[in-house]
Design a protein around this motif. Structure first.
Motif, PDB file in Angstrom:
ATOM      1  N   GLU A   8      64.324 -10.506 127.416  1.00 42.22           N
ATOM      2  CA  GLU A   8      63.635 -10.905 126.808  1.00 42.22           C
ATOM      3  C   GLU A   8      62.280 -10.391 126.198  1.00 42.22           C
ATOM      4  O   GLU A   8      62.194 -10.985 124.999  1.00 42.22           O
ATOM      5  N   LYS A   9      61.567 -10.102 127.235  1.00 46.05           N
ATOM      6  CA  LYS A   9      60.262  -9.205 126.780  1.00 46.05           C
ATOM      7  C   LYS A   9      60.449  -8.220 125.922  1.00 46.05           C
ATOM      8  O   LYS A   9      58.996  -7.762 125.152  1.00 46.05           O
ATOM      9  N   ASP A  10      61.418  -7.449 125.876  1.00 43.67           N
ATOM     10  CA  ASP A  10      61.558  -5.684 125.622  1.00 43.67           C
ATOM     11  C   ASP A  10      61.944  -6.466 124.485  1.00 43.67           C
ATOM     12  O   ASP A  10      61.794  -5.832 123.385  1.00 43.67           O
ATOM     13  N   PHE A  11      63.304  -7.154 124.285  1.00 45.38           N
ATOM     14  CA  PHE A  11      63.311  -7.137 123.211  1.00 45.38           C
ATOM     15  C   PHE A  11      62.041  -8.250 121.631  1.00 45.38           C
ATOM     16  O   PHE A  11      61.887  -7.534 120.573  1.00 45.38           O
ATOM     17  N   ASP A  59      67.291   1.080 107.027  1.00 45.47           N
ATOM     18  CA  ASP A  59      67.503   2.052 107.556  1.00 45.47           C
ATOM     19  C   ASP A  59      67.078   2.979 108.724  1.00 45.47           C
ATOM     20  O   ASP A  59      67.862   2.917 109.769  1.00 45.47           O
ATOM     21  N   GLU A  60      65.129   2.824 108.223  1.00 48.61           N
ATOM     22  CA  GLU A  60      64.585   3.319 109.448  1.00 48.61           C
ATOM     23  C   GLU A  60      64.253   2.863 110.430  1.00 48.61           C
ATOM     24  O   GLU A  60      64.321   2.293 111.694  1.00 48.61           O
ATOM     25  N   ALA A  61      64.833   1.402 110.443  1.00 45.70           N
ATOM     26  CA  ALA A  61      64.092   0.500 111.289  1.00 45.70           C
ATOM     27  C   ALA A  61      66.055   0.276 112.270  1.00 45.70           C
ATOM     28  O   ALA A  61      64.751  -0.459 113.940  1.00 45.70           O
ATOM     29  N   PRO A  70      64.971   4.644 118.110  1.00 43.39           N
ATOM     30  CA  PRO A  70      65.329   5.410 119.633  1.00 43.39           C
ATOM     31  C   PRO A  70      65.354   3.602 120.546  1.00 43.39           C
ATOM     32  O   PRO A  70      65.779   3.410 121.243  1.00 43.39           O
ATOM     33  N   TRP A  71      64.492   2.667 119.961  1.00 41.78           N
ATOM     34  CA  TRP A  71      63.957   1.640 120.911  1.00 41.78           C
ATOM     35  C   TRP A  71      65.342   0.737 120.385  1.00 41.78           C
ATOM     36  O   TRP A  71      65.677   0.023 121.492  1.00 41.78           O
ATOM     37  N   ARG A  72      65.081   0.646 119.386  1.00 42.79           N
ATOM     38  CA  ARG A  72      67.095  -0.012 118.839  1.00 42.79           C
ATOM     39  C   ARG A  72      67.956   0.114 119.518  1.00 42.79           C
ATOM     40  O   ARG A  72      69.008  -0.147 119.828  1.00 42.79           O
ATOM     41  N   ALA A  73      68.317   1.700 120.310  1.00 43.78           N
ATOM     42  CA  ALA A  73      69.571   2.183 120.339  1.00 43.78           C
ATOM     43  C   ALA A  73      69.433   1.747 121.720  1.00 43.78           C
ATOM     44  O   ALA A  73      70.069   1.217 121.598  1.00 43.78           O
ATOM     45  N   ARG A  74      68.117   1.385 122.126  1.00 48.68           N
ATOM     46  CA  ARG A  74      68.228   1.052 123.451  1.00 48.68           C
ATOM     47  C   ARG A  74      68.834  -0.296 123.539  1.00 48.68           C
ATOM     48  O   ARG A  74      69.558  -0.673 124.122  1.00 48.68           O
ATOM     49  N   TRP A 129      74.406  -8.448 124.777  1.00 49.68           N
ATOM     50  CA  TRP A 129      74.229  -9.565 123.462  1.00 49.68           C
ATOM     51  C   TRP A 129      73.458  -9.246 122.738  1.00 49.68           C
ATOM     52  O   TRP A 129      73.091 -10.175 121.349  1.00 49.68           O
ATOM     53  N   PHE A 130      73.650  -8.186 122.366  1.00 53.63           N
ATOM     54  CA  PHE A 130      72.804  -7.276 121.313  1.00 53.63           C
ATOM     55  C   PHE A 130      73.872  -7.500 120.090  1.00 53.63           C
ATOM     56  O   PHE A 130      73.541  -5.988 119.254  1.00 53.63           O
TER      57      PHE A 130
END
Length: 212
Positions: free
Chosen positions: A122-125, A179-181, A185-189, A195-196
């Motif tokens: 949750e902190k990372d999200f 598209d950029e957002a 890499p952060w979103r891909a992780r 749950w994502f």
């Protein structure tokens, strides 16, 4: 007027139920919740594609004071109903965009279910959403604002976070900024987490009412 608590109330109806439900929703159901729940106002949205009506009630009452204390919707046209009481977390707004909360014609709500026991997740999200994701989206001229909320007393395995994106134009959803957002890499992780998987809706505003 924005509140520190919202009631996100979504109802999906039979497609052939149309007009009679509109009248009931606007003239009976919405006023009953305004009267019952210490509400400041409500903004109403609809999705013809999904036959969904969403009312977002604003309140300064605490989430615990509202949770489970509002009348349930009862109408023969209702297929499903979904209600969340949620507490304000934060918001971001692009500069020189006026008052998107009042003026934006499109609401794009996104709901996520982060496991409550996954505190690091949750902190990372939250950090991704606030520190990277919104900063990219709000560069679009069609994407002026987002408000984020945490759902009070979520159901087991249900949604826990709501992001209310206020859009000026549907071109926001096909913009290079979106598209950029969605390609960092952060979103891909984060997307590797089971749950994502969010619930995304496109809703058009059709009414605003204030409590008396």
């Amino acid at each position: 007027m924005q509140g520190q608590t919202i009631v996100y109330d979504a109802i999906t109806v039979k497609r052939e139920g149309g007009f009679a439900f509109d009248v009931w929703h606007q003239n009976h159901y919405v006023p009953s919740l305004l009267a019952a729940g210490q509400m400041l106002n409500v903004q109403c949205y609809g999705s013809p594609l999904r036959a969904t009506y969403v009312a977002v009630f604003e309140s300064n009452a605490g989430a615990a004071a509202l949770h489970g204390k509002l009348p349930a919707p009862v109408h023969e046209s209702i297929v499903t109903s979904e209600r969340h009481v949620a507490t304000f977390m934060n918001q971001q707004q692009a500069p020189n965009t006026g008052n998107p909360f009042a003026d934006a014609p499109i609401l794009y709500p996104v709901l996520f279910g982060v496991p409550p026991d996954d505190r690091e997740g949750e902190k990372d999200f939250n950090a991704w959403y606030d520190e990277e994701h919104l900063g990219i989206l709000l560069k679009s001229p069609h994407w002026p604002m987002c408000r984020r909320f945490k759902i009070h007393a979520p159901a087991a395995g249900g949604w826990t976070h709501i992001a209310l994106h206020y859009l000026n134009d549907l071109r926001a959803l096909e913009s290079p900024e979106r598209d950029e957002a969605r390609a960092t890499p952060w979103r891909a992780r984060l997307a590797q987490q089971a749950w994502f998987k969010g619930d995304y809706r496109v809703l058009h505003k059709f009414g605003v009412r204030r409590s008396k």
